[in-house]
Design an enzyme around this catalytic site. Structure first.
Site, PDB file in Angstrom:
ATOM      1  N   GLY A   1     -70.796 -11.752  20.851  1.00  0.00           N
ATOM      2  CA  GLY A   1     -71.093 -10.809  19.739  1.00  0.00           C
ATOM      3  C   GLY A   1     -69.746  -9.754  19.924  1.00  0.00           C
TER       4      GLY A   1
ATOM      5  CB  VAL B   1     -68.593  -4.097  18.793  1.00  0.00           C
ATOM      6  CG1 VAL B   1     -68.568  -2.826  18.077  1.00  0.00           C
ATOM      7  CG2 VAL B   1     -69.822  -4.332  19.521  1.00  0.00           C
TER       8      VAL B   1
ATOM      9  CB  VAL C   1     -71.739  -7.553  23.723  1.00  0.00           C
ATOM     10  CG1 VAL C   1     -71.391  -6.298  22.596  1.00  0.00           C
ATOM     11  CG2 VAL C   1     -73.442  -7.846  23.217  1.00  0.00           C
ATOM     12  CE  LYS C   2     -62.567  -8.336  21.845  1.00  0.00           C
ATOM     13  NZ  LYS C   2     -61.569  -9.625  21.689  1.00  0.00           N
ATOM     14  CB  VAL C   3     -67.794  -2.888  23.181  1.00  0.00           C
ATOM     15  CG1 VAL C   3     -67.805  -2.794  24.608  1.00  0.00           C
ATOM     16  CG2 VAL C   3     -67.821  -1.722  22.430  1.00  0.00           C
TER      17      VAL C   3
END
Ligand code: 5RP
Length: 292
Positions: free
Chosen positions: A173, A175, A203-205
């Site tokens: 996912g 961001v 998750v990438k942020v």
């Protein structure tokens, strides 16, 4: 429950009790199926627990960008130093040798370009059958929490997670930060936690203040995006700060392929992500490799 204001501020992050990995080295993934574990193990190195993703999917939104004018020339020399190649199916099929033996983060969202003011309206752009045909190790879907296209992007990610779960393919996912979105601890904590609770396995942020809070409150591994090109020493320090505050890797593009020496840069990033070097030590490595 759905109070926008007045919620009690999250503060108990249990920093003295890091999340435990008993039987599997990827955070929060003890209970997934064997097939998904093999894919996660191709992404996250069992020894360091971390990953280096090389992102070159920019063209799907931006067209040719500096450093990626010719994917076939830019990416192959860097591949050996990455754990994961992140690209679109078009880029992979046309420009990446299929014997590269690297994990593949297949960009599966599509639907907007830099010409639009609001880029938050996307669709799932790759069928699960084609992701399987591409031998994708994970599927990357962007989410636009808080934007006009929030609901569509959440629909895209949950559909992809369901499809991936059927075949043991994890979902990354991503961001997204549109023009209007804040880059605050509060925003990134909200967005990362939402994606993890929807079922994204990674998750990438972006890196932000109090990153340790964002990482502690997210039950799956976070990888950080590089963002716009910054000086090499600063990018390495950012990677170091992120890893030491709980990130499990980087998913960097422009700070690698737009570096003065992209090959030296990705090797220096390896020193931070896999070999425990500080940003300053890794910058020394960068200069040494560049000088050779
Ligand atoms: C944006 C992405 C891109 O892959 C990523 O942001 C590119 O990496 P960088 O910001 O380091 O150039 O996921 O949706």
């Amino acid at each position: 429950m759905a109070d926008k204001d007045g919620n009690k501020h999250a503060k108990n992050f249990g920093f003295d009790q890091p999340a435990e990995n008993k039987s599997f080295h990827v955070k929060g993934m003890e209970n997934v199926d064997w097939g998904m574990k093999t894919r996660l193990s191709q992404i996250f190195d069992p020894k360091s627990g971390n990953t280096i993703m090389l992102a070159f999917d920019h063209g799907y939104i931006m067209g040719p960008t500096q450093g990626l004018e010719r994917l076939d020339l830019a990416i192959p020399p860097l591949m050996d130093y990455a754990d994961v190649l992140m690209g679109t199916r078009g880029a992979l099929r046309t420009c990446i040798p299929p014997d590269c033996k690297k994990a593949i983060a297949l960009r599966c969202s599509a639907g907007s370009s830099v010409l639009k003011d609001d880029m938050s309206h996307e669709v799932v752009g790759v069928d699960i059958e084609d992701a399987i045909r591409m031998n994708a190790t994970c599927m990357a879907i962007q989410s636009f929490i808080g934007s006009e296209g929030e609901c569509e992007s959440i629909s895209n990610i949950v559909k992809t997670i369901d499809a991936g779960n059927r075949y043991g393919i994890p979902t990354l996912g991503v961001v997204a930060v549109g023009k209007e979105m804040e880059r605050t601890t509060k925003y990134f904590s909200l967005a990362t936690r939402m994606l993890a609770e929807f079922g994204a396995q990674i998750v990438k942020v972006y890196y932000c203040d109090n990153f340790e809070e964002v990482a502690a409150a997210c039950p799956v591994p976070l990888v950080i995006a590089g963002g716009k090109k910054i000086p090499e020493a600063e990018a390495l320090e950012m990677a170091y700060q992120a890893i030491s505050r709980g990130a499990h890797g980087v998913d960097m593009g422009r700070n690698v392929f737009q570096a003065d020496d992209p090959k030296a840069m990705i090797q220096a990033i390896r020193e931070v992500v896999h070999n425990g070097r500080t940003g300053a030590e890794a910058y020394e490595c960068y200069l040494d490799i560049k000088a050779k």
